[in-house]
Design a protein around this motif. Structure first.
Motif, PDB file in Angstrom:
ATOM      1  N   UNK A   1      34.366  32.655  34.799  1.00 55.89           N
ATOM      2  CA  UNK A   1      33.577  33.850  34.520  1.00 55.89           C
ATOM      3  C   UNK A   1      33.233  34.584  35.810  1.00 55.89           C
ATOM      4  N   UNK A   2      32.865  33.832  36.847  1.00 54.67           N
ATOM      5  CA  UNK A   2      32.569  34.455  38.140  1.00 54.67           C
ATOM      6  C   UNK A   2      33.804  35.154  38.698  1.00 54.67           C
TER       7      UNK A   2
ATOM      8  N   UNK B   1      36.799  40.175  39.790  1.00 56.04           N
ATOM      9  CA  UNK B   1      37.966  41.037  39.591  1.00 56.04           C
ATOM     10  C   UNK B   1      37.557  42.378  38.977  1.00 56.04           C
ATOM     11  N   UNK B   2      36.628  42.317  37.996  1.00 53.07           N
ATOM     12  CA  UNK B   2      36.158  43.559  37.378  1.00 53.07           C
ATOM     13  C   UNK B   2      35.438  44.427  38.394  1.00 53.07           C
TER      14      UNK B   2
ATOM     15  N   UNK C   1      35.002  49.049  41.706  1.00 53.67           N
ATOM     16  CA  UNK C   1      34.763  49.566  43.053  1.00 53.67           C
ATOM     17  C   UNK C   1      35.959  50.343  43.560  1.00 53.67           C
ATOM     18  N   UNK C   2      37.161  49.822  43.263  1.00 51.11           N
ATOM     19  CA  UNK C   2      38.375  50.520  43.680  1.00 51.11           C
ATOM     20  C   UNK C   2      38.476  51.876  43.022  1.00 51.11           C
ATOM     21  N   UNK C   3      38.129  51.942  41.726  1.00 47.99           N
ATOM     22  CA  UNK C   3      38.167  53.224  41.019  1.00 47.99           C
ATOM     23  C   UNK C   3      37.167  54.201  41.588  1.00 47.99           C
ATOM     24  N   UNK C   4      35.962  53.715  41.881  1.00 56.04           N
ATOM     25  CA  UNK C   4      34.935  54.581  42.466  1.00 56.04           C
ATOM     26  C   UNK C   4      35.352  55.066  43.848  1.00 56.04           C
TER      27      UNK C   4
END
Length: 227
Positions: free
Chosen positions: A131-132, A137-138, A143-146
């Motif tokens: 889960x961590x 990854x999410x 962050x990459x999209x932002x």
């Protein structure tokens, strides 16, 4: 140092007394249930299984047989049991074997429960780590999209500012051309000078006019060489 030895010896004595009490209770139980054992080793094996459950930690028959205090209790029990069995004429070894097997089954169940609990904890820890990792990854994707969005916005803002700067310089150039009889464009000094004055005649000093002259030099060919 002597006090430390005395404290440790007392700790050992207390543990042995506690175990001796468990052994005595088990022997009393075995006598009451008329459990039969072919030899003292078999009794030690059954007792070790019982102690493992009672104390919550493994106990071996060899440990019991090496301890003279414990062994004396087992030998004494066997001596009385053998005399009683011979008197009754029905000594046949492990006459109540199912009772001993019951201890083994309980020990096996206890071990299985412990193993199941260990596997449960391991599974939970594995799922927590998964889960961590998914969250990381999410977060990276978000962050990459932002970051890409902010980079695009910055590029758009820079392009808009550059366009506005160019339009402002073009308008200023047109104005200076129109009033060139009144205002001198000093390209070397990067200043605008009032032609009507001899002193204090700088209208716009270099600090403010410099960006315009940078644009002017870059577009001199387009403007026909006029400065």
């Amino acid at each position: 140092m002597k006090n430390n030895r005395n404290t440790f010896k007392k700790f050992q004595d207390d543990n042995q007394d506690a175990r001796a009490k468990i052994i005595q209770n088990y022997l009393h139980f075995a006598k009451k249930r008329k459990l039969g054992f072919p030899h003292v080793t078999a009794l030690a094996e059954a007792l070790a299984e019982h102690l493992s459950i009672a104390e919550g930690k493994p106990c071996s028959k060899s440990t019991l047989l090496r301890n003279q205090k414990y062994k004396a209790k087992l030998v004494g029990f066997m001596a009385v049991a053998n005399i009683t069995s011979h008197k009754n004429g029905k000594y046949d070894g492990f006459s109540r074997r199912p009772e001993v097997e019951n201890f083994k089954e309980r020990l096996e169940i206890t071990n299985l429960r412990r193993e199941n609990e260990r596997l449960k904890i391991l599974y939970q820890e594995t799922e927590r780590r998964k889960e961590e990792e998914r969250n990381r990854e999410s977060e990276v994707l978000l962050t990459g999209g932002d970051t890409e969005r902010r980079s695009t916005e910055r590029r758009s803002t820079i392009e808009e500012l550059q366009n506005r700067h160019a339009l402002t310089c073009q308008a200023l150039h047109a104005l200076l051309t129109h009033i060139e009889d009144f205002v001198l464009v000093d390209a070397d000094g990067e200043r605008f000078i009032d032609r009507a004055k001899l002193r204090n005649n700088v209208i716009v000093e270099r600090r403010l006019a410099s960006p315009f002259f940078v644009w002017l030099r870059a577009h001199r060919g387009v403007l026909g060489g006029k400065s």
